[in-house]
Design an enzyme around this catalytic site. Sequence first.
Site, PDB file in Angstrom:
ATOM      1  N   CYS A  11       0.863  -1.184   0.000  1.00 36.85           N
ATOM      2  CA  CYS A  11       0.000   0.000   0.000  1.00 36.85           C
ATOM      3  C   CYS A  11       0.894   1.227   0.000  1.00 36.85           C
ATOM      4  CB  CYS A  11      -0.920   0.009   1.220  1.00 36.85           C
ATOM      5  SG  CYS A  11      -1.903   1.530   1.365  1.00 36.85           S
ATOM      6  N   CYS A  14      -0.237   6.421   1.646  1.00 41.00           N
ATOM      7  CA  CYS A  14       0.391   7.494   2.441  1.00 41.00           C
ATOM      8  C   CYS A  14       1.697   7.903   1.757  1.00 41.00           C
ATOM      9  CB  CYS A  14       0.637   7.026   3.867  1.00 41.00           C
ATOM     10  SG  CYS A  14      -0.871   6.685   4.791  1.00 41.00           S
ATOM     11  N   GLN A 212     -15.924  14.725   8.471  1.00 41.49           N
ATOM     12  CA  GLN A 212     -14.477  14.911   8.430  1.00 41.49           C
ATOM     13  C   GLN A 212     -13.826  13.667   9.022  1.00 41.49           C
ATOM     14  OE1 GLN A 212     -13.036  17.327   6.946  1.00 41.49           O
ATOM     15  NE2 GLN A 212     -14.139  19.249   7.176  1.00 41.49           N
ATOM     16  N   ASN A 307     -17.976  25.646   2.879  1.00 40.02           N
ATOM     17  CA  ASN A 307     -17.169  24.432   3.045  1.00 40.02           C
ATOM     18  C   ASN A 307     -17.445  23.514   1.852  1.00 40.02           C
ATOM     19  OD1 ASN A 307     -15.549  22.407   4.162  1.00 40.02           O
ATOM     20  ND2 ASN A 307     -17.230  21.554   5.350  1.00 40.02           N
ATOM     21  N   CYS A 334     -10.587  21.927   1.341  1.00 38.53           N
ATOM     22  CA  CYS A 334      -9.762  20.721   1.338  1.00 38.53           C
ATOM     23  C   CYS A 334      -8.936  20.628   0.061  1.00 38.53           C
ATOM     24  CB  CYS A 334     -10.625  19.470   1.504  1.00 38.53           C
ATOM     25  SG  CYS A 334     -11.822  19.229   0.167  1.00 38.53           S
TER      26      CYS A 334
END
Length: 376
Positions: A11, A14, A212, A307, A334
């Site tokens: 994976c 990240c 969130q 938002n 975001c």
Amino acid sequence: MHCAYFESARCRSCTWLPRPYAQQLAAKQQAARNALGDDPGVHWLAPVASAESGFRNRAKMVVGGSIETPLLGLLDAGGIGVDLEDCALYPAALHAAFAPLRRLISAARIAPYHVAERRGELKFVLVTVAEDSGALMLRFVLRSREALGRLRKHLPQLQAELPQARVLSANLQPLHQALLEGPEEILLADTDALPLRINALTLYVGPQAFLQTNTQVAAALYRQARAWVQEIDPPALLDLYCGSGGFALHCADGRRAVLGIENSAAAVALAQRAARAAGLQGVRFETHDAAQGTAALGTLPPLVIVNPPRRGLGAELCATLQASSARWLIYSSCNADSLARDRAALPGFRARRAQVLDMFPHTAHFELLCLLERAA
């Protein structure tokens, strides 16, 4: 943070994991400054850091493997399931749910969906935890209704193993497309929403409501927006893309009029429930498209909170805000790129304050909260 999945290349979600966390935070701060044109007129608050592990309140697990040996995690480039049950981003409450879920899949004989062969039934298992109570919401994304009877039959055993599972539902997503979920949600238990304590408020999260992913950083986000609202002290405010009411409810004080607009009727119902439960006066929520609903209001209040999703506000809504009498905008973004585009379409406003909130450690993503004021 050490991650065996990353080191073995199973994976690589990240992408920033090799960077020390302090460097990650500094890079995000610089990216945020770049998005605002490195304007010297902006006062930057210290960034809000996240815990480096155990911070996610939601697990989106692709179901792979077989009925006998299901895997919860993701699909690799070849469409083969990769187990991610030990991912360090998940707190203990989520980890504890995975083994019982695998046992349910096997007992109910629900075939994992095979992307390449377009067969099978179960595409995803979505697990959300309320950090304060440990209560869980479990959602099963199915291709059809074929497995619903078997799923219902075996849910009592799952609930016996996971008594903290309060909200259970099935979502139908029949299309062979990279979509997480479909429009139809079937409740499998009596409870339709998960109470989630953030700061001193209880919000309600339903199966298809936006949440969130980092509860502690979200709490800081709401506190900062509320602090700016309290300082400005407008008599009324508008909250666009209000979701289940996080910003609106935090900024309601019983004196100012607060209106939240959201295109999801289910989310609006949850926001109304939270307002009633908190005994908040002067707060109301309406179901509208943000751009059309704002234009229909005519006169806007002095302060507007936005938002938006990653695509940003868009030209129509920016034009309405630009032409309005609103004096302040609080923009929670975001996506720094779409924020920069929207700011270019709002030439009447200047950024005054900003803060990076690291909602997504070990990735390039972050939340950027900005206070904009209409130029004199």
